[in-house]
Design a protein around this motif. Sequence first.
Motif, PDB file in Angstrom:
ATOM      1  N   LEU A   1       0.835  -1.214   0.000  1.00 33.39           N
ATOM      2  CA  LEU A   1       0.000   0.000   0.000  1.00 33.39           C
ATOM      3  C   LEU A   1       0.864   1.255   0.000  1.00 33.39           C
ATOM      4  N   MET A   2       1.878   1.296   0.878  1.00 35.34           N
ATOM      5  CA  MET A   2       2.739   2.480   0.967  1.00 35.34           C
ATOM      6  C   MET A   2       3.541   2.670  -0.315  1.00 35.34           C
ATOM      7  N   ALA A   3       4.006   1.577  -0.920  1.00 34.95           N
ATOM      8  CA  ALA A   3       4.756   1.687  -2.174  1.00 34.95           C
ATOM      9  C   ALA A   3       3.871   2.253  -3.277  1.00 34.95           C
ATOM     10  N   ASN A   4       2.623   1.795  -3.347  1.00 29.06           N
ATOM     11  CA  ASN A   4       1.710   2.298  -4.373  1.00 29.06           C
ATOM     12  C   ASN A   4       1.338   3.757  -4.143  1.00 29.06           C
ATOM     13  N   LEU A   5       1.083   4.123  -2.878  1.00 30.77           N
ATOM     14  CA  LEU A   5       0.760   5.528  -2.582  1.00 30.77           C
ATOM     15  C   LEU A   5       1.955   6.432  -2.884  1.00 30.77           C
ATOM     16  N   ALA A   6       3.155   5.993  -2.504  1.00 21.91           N
ATOM     17  CA  ALA A   6       4.348   6.807  -2.762  1.00 21.91           C
ATOM     18  C   ALA A   6       4.582   6.954  -4.257  1.00 21.91           C
ATOM     19  N   SER A   7       4.366   5.884  -5.020  1.00 21.86           N
ATOM     20  CA  SER A   7       4.533   5.970  -6.477  1.00 21.86           C
ATOM     21  C   SER A   7       3.526   6.944  -7.080  1.00 21.86           C
ATOM     22  N   SER A   8       2.294   6.892  -6.604  1.00 18.59           N
ATOM     23  CA  SER A   8       1.270   7.818  -7.108  1.00 18.59           C
ATOM     24  C   SER A   8       1.606   9.261  -6.746  1.00 18.59           C
ATOM     25  N   LEU A   9       2.121   9.467  -5.534  1.00 23.30           N
ATOM     26  CA  LEU A   9       2.483  10.823  -5.112  1.00 23.30           C
ATOM     27  C   LEU A   9       3.610  11.377  -5.973  1.00 23.30           C
ATOM     28  N   ILE A  10       4.618  10.575  -6.245  1.00 15.21           N
ATOM     29  CA  ILE A  10       5.747  11.044  -7.061  1.00 15.21           C
ATOM     30  C   ILE A  10       5.300  11.278  -8.501  1.00 15.21           C
ATOM     31  N   GLU A  11       4.430  10.441  -8.984  1.00 11.58           N
ATOM     32  CA  GLU A  11       3.978  10.563 -10.369  1.00 11.58           C
ATOM     33  C   GLU A  11       3.049  11.755 -10.563  1.00 11.58           C
ATOM     34  N   HIS A  12       2.082  11.934  -9.653  1.00  8.25           N
ATOM     35  CA  HIS A  12       1.060  12.976  -9.822  1.00  8.25           C
ATOM     36  C   HIS A  12       1.324  14.238  -9.005  1.00  8.25           C
ATOM     37  N   LYS A  13       2.270  14.201  -8.085  1.00  8.22           N
ATOM     38  CA  LYS A  13       2.687  15.326  -7.226  1.00  8.22           C
ATOM     39  C   LYS A  13       1.641  15.702  -6.176  1.00  8.22           C
TER      40      LYS A  13
ATOM     41  N   GLN B   1       9.576  -0.338  -6.146  1.00 10.89           N
ATOM     42  CA  GLN B   1       9.362  -1.428  -7.102  1.00 10.89           C
ATOM     43  C   GLN B   1       8.742  -0.950  -8.419  1.00 10.89           C
ATOM     44  N   ASN B   2       9.154   0.236  -8.894  1.00 16.95           N
ATOM     45  CA  ASN B   2       8.608   0.775 -10.133  1.00 16.95           C
ATOM     46  C   ASN B   2       9.706   1.592 -10.818  1.00 16.95           C
ATOM     47  N   LYS B   3      10.222   1.093 -11.957  1.00 19.17           N
ATOM     48  CA  LYS B   3      11.357   1.735 -12.620  1.00 19.17           C
ATOM     49  C   LYS B   3      11.016   3.141 -13.123  1.00 19.17           C
ATOM     50  N   GLU B   4       9.822   3.297 -13.708  1.00 15.70           N
ATOM     51  CA  GLU B   4       9.447   4.598 -14.268  1.00 15.70           C
ATOM     52  C   GLU B   4       9.351   5.668 -13.180  1.00 15.70           C
ATOM     53  N   VAL B   5       8.776   5.297 -12.046  1.00 16.10           N
ATOM     54  CA  VAL B   5       8.637   6.258 -10.944  1.00 16.10           C
ATOM     55  C   VAL B   5       9.999   6.612 -10.372  1.00 16.10           C
ATOM     56  N   VAL B   6      10.893   5.637 -10.243  1.00 12.91           N
ATOM     57  CA  VAL B   6      12.239   5.907  -9.730  1.00 12.91           C
ATOM     58  C   VAL B   6      12.979   6.836 -10.678  1.00 12.91           C
ATOM     59  N   ALA B   7      12.836   6.608 -11.990  1.00 11.77           N
ATOM     60  CA  ALA B   7      13.486   7.483 -12.974  1.00 11.77           C
ATOM     61  C   ALA B   7      12.944   8.901 -12.872  1.00 11.77           C
ATOM     62  N   GLU B   8      11.639   9.040 -12.735  1.00  8.27           N
ATOM     63  CA  GLU B   8      11.052  10.381 -12.615  1.00  8.27           C
ATOM     64  C   GLU B   8      11.484  11.062 -11.323  1.00  8.27           C
ATOM     65  N   LEU B   9      11.580  10.278 -10.248  1.00  9.79           N
ATOM     66  CA  LEU B   9      12.012  10.836  -8.966  1.00  9.79           C
ATOM     67  C   LEU B   9      13.409  11.425  -9.079  1.00  9.79           C
ATOM     68  N   PHE B  10      14.336  10.691  -9.663  1.00 10.56           N
ATOM     69  CA  PHE B  10      15.718  11.170  -9.747  1.00 10.56           C
ATOM     70  C   PHE B  10      15.909  12.212 -10.842  1.00 10.56           C
ATOM     71  N   ARG B  11      15.088  12.169 -11.893  1.00 13.05           N
ATOM     72  CA  ARG B  11      15.256  13.090 -13.017  1.00 13.05           C
ATOM     73  C   ARG B  11      14.558  14.432 -12.768  1.00 13.05           C
ATOM     74  N   ASP B  12      13.298  14.411 -12.269  1.00 12.10           N
ATOM     75  CA  ASP B  12      12.507  15.637 -12.161  1.00 12.10           C
ATOM     76  C   ASP B  12      12.388  16.166 -10.738  1.00 12.10           C
ATOM     77  N   VAL B  13      12.059  15.280  -9.809  1.00  6.21           N
ATOM     78  CA  VAL B  13      11.743  15.730  -8.455  1.00  6.21           C
ATOM     79  C   VAL B  13      12.997  16.106  -7.677  1.00  6.21           C
ATOM     80  N   ALA B  14      14.042  15.287  -7.750  1.00  6.13           N
ATOM     81  CA  ALA B  14      15.245  15.509  -6.943  1.00  6.13           C
ATOM     82  C   ALA B  14      15.897  16.875  -7.182  1.00  6.13           C
ATOM     83  N   PRO B  15      16.054  17.337  -8.446  1.00  4.56           N
ATOM     84  CA  PRO B  15      16.654  18.673  -8.619  1.00  4.56           C
ATOM     85  C   PRO B  15      15.805  19.796  -8.019  1.00  4.56           C
TER      86      PRO B  15
END
Length: 198
Positions: free
Chosen positions: A20-32, A71-85
């Motif tokens: 549940l937490m992994a899915n919520l965190a992925s949704s938060l990173i994806e949709h902000k 456990q989601n490659k696309e979300v991890v890529a977006e986190l490091f590419r867009d959110v982290a900076p």
Amino acid sequence: MRHNNKTKSLGRKAGHRRALMANLASSLIEHKRINTTLAKGKTLRRYVEPLLTKAKKDTTHSRRVVFGYLQNKEVVAELFRDVAPKIADRPGGYTRVIKTGYRKGDGAEMCMIELVDYNDIYGAETKKKTTRRRRKKSSDEATKPAAETKAAVEEAEVVEEVKETPAPEAKVEEPKAEEKKEAPKAEADSKEEDKDKD
């Protein structure tokens, strides 16, 4: 009893809770910004903030650690590419939980959890506050001509001297009744003398 058990169970077993937490965190990173119950939102904040801190250092190790949670490659890529900076200079507090009322069906308390740096409304106010300037006395005096500053200094010294020397308070006594009657006569006599001189 719940002694020494700080994690909120959210009515789920450990494996279900991690998913549940992994899915919520992925949704938060994806949709902000996502809407969920208040209990899940507060638990999600504790879950996702260390991951955001880990994402500030873009190394292979930190990517693998974050992927182990999400456990989601696309979300991890977006986190490091867009959110982290965008969160690079923020020392923590990357998310905000705002209560939004109660759910109609079961009355559960709802909230909206969002990434702080992606909110344009709050971000505009903080930028306005940081651009505020204060005037310095030394810069004002440097721009004025020397003659004007000397005159201003002399006036200030005169004003200070006046403030320092207290003015004596003179008691004004009213003339007695006899003196009041004589005063008009004296004025009339002085007027007659002026006419004679003319």
